[in-house]
Design a protein around this motif. Structure first.
Motif, short mmCIF file in Angstrom:
data_model
loop_
_atom_site.label_atom_id
_atom_site.label_comp_id
_atom_site.label_asym_id
_atom_site.label_seq_id
_atom_site.Cartn_x
_atom_site.Cartn_y
_atom_site.Cartn_z
N ALA A 5 0.85 -1.20 0.00
CA ALA A 5 0.00 0.00 0.00
C ALA A 5 0.88 1.24 0.00
O ALA A 5 2.02 1.22 0.49
CB ALA A 5 -0.91 0.00 1.21
N ALA A 6 0.35 2.32 -0.55
CA ALA A 6 1.10 3.57 -0.63
C ALA A 6 1.49 4.07 0.76
O ALA A 6 2.57 4.63 0.95
CB ALA A 6 0.28 4.62 -1.37
N THR A 7 0.62 3.84 1.74
CA THR A 7 0.93 4.27 3.10
C THR A 7 2.15 3.54 3.64
O THR A 7 3.03 4.16 4.26
CB THR A 7 -0.28 4.00 4.02
OG1 THR A 7 -1.43 4.63 3.45
CG2 THR A 7 -0.05 4.50 5.42
N ASP A 8 2.23 2.24 3.38
CA ASP A 8 3.38 1.47 3.86
C ASP A 8 4.67 1.90 3.16
O ASP A 8 5.73 2.01 3.80
CB ASP A 8 3.15 -0.02 3.63
CG ASP A 8 1.99 -0.57 4.44
OD1 ASP A 8 1.67 0.04 5.49
OD2 ASP A 8 1.40 -1.58 4.02
N TYR B 128 4.26 2.82 -8.38
CA TYR B 128 3.50 4.06 -8.28
C TYR B 128 4.03 5.06 -9.30
O TYR B 128 5.21 5.08 -9.61
CB TYR B 128 3.60 4.63 -6.86
CG TYR B 128 2.85 3.78 -5.87
CD1 TYR B 128 1.47 3.87 -5.75
CD2 TYR B 128 3.53 2.87 -5.07
CE1 TYR B 128 0.79 3.08 -4.85
CE2 TYR B 128 2.85 2.07 -4.17
CZ TYR B 128 1.48 2.17 -4.06
OH TYR B 128 0.81 1.38 -3.19
N MET C 150 5.31 4.89 1.82
CA MET C 150 5.70 6.22 2.29
C MET C 150 6.24 6.16 3.72
O MET C 150 7.19 6.89 4.06
CB MET C 150 4.52 7.19 2.22
CG MET C 150 4.18 7.63 0.81
SD MET C 150 5.58 8.35 -0.08
CE MET C 150 5.95 9.76 0.91
N GLN C 151 5.67 5.31 4.56
CA GLN C 151 6.16 5.20 5.92
C GLN C 151 7.60 4.69 5.95
O GLN C 151 8.44 5.23 6.68
CB GLN C 151 5.26 4.26 6.72
CG GLN C 151 5.63 4.19 8.19
CD GLN C 151 4.70 3.30 8.98
OE1 GLN C 151 3.92 2.56 8.41
NE2 GLN C 151 4.79 3.38 10.28
#
Length: 143
Positions: free
Chosen positions: A4-7, A75, A9-10
């Motif tokens: 996921a994009a959140t993972d 992405y 970016m984190q």
């Protein structure tokens, strides 16, 4: 399986912060007082040029690594102008356009309590002048 994009970016931000801390330690010569002085010099209005050279290099490297990692994860990274905005087609003549839910349609209540109202009679056209007879109230006629 793509992350996921959140993972993504984190993990990018976590490694960038760790790299920045390591660069600050290197820039201070591993002396605690110098490190504290450099950390205290960082504030809301600090510019990139005001940072130590080691920290500038770490930020630049982290930025390049972040874009590479985002592309590797699948992405898309592009300037805002390069991405074509989705275009909406104009409705054809006579076509009904749904503008979202407007609530249930049905007969209006004819009396009793209205939602959000005073519970009086339903409102309708009012006579001119605001009174029940329409117009200004008059006194007795003078002969």
């Amino acid at each position: 399986m793509p992350r996921a994009a959140t993972d993504v970016m984190q993990s990018i931000l976590f490694s960038a912060v760790l790299d920045a801390i390591a660069a600050l330690k290197t820039a201070s010569g591993n002396l605690p007082n110098n490190l504290l002085r450099q950390v205290q010099a960082i504030h809301n209005n600090v510019t990139f040029a005001d940072l130590p050279e080691e920290l500038q290099a770490a930020i630049s490297a982290s930025t390049r690594t972040a874009f590479t990692q985002l592309l590797k994860e699948g992405y898309s990274v592009a300037p805002r102008d390069a991405v074509a905005a989705p275009t909406r087609t104009q409705p054809r003549h006579g076509e009904v356009v749904d503008r979202g839910a407007r609530g249930p349609r049905g007969p209006r209540p004819t009396g009793g309590a209205r939602p959000g109202g005073s519970g009086g009679p339903p409102r309708g056209p009012r006579p001119a002048g605001g009174g029940p007879g329409g117009g200004k109230p008059r006194g007795p006629r003078k002969p």
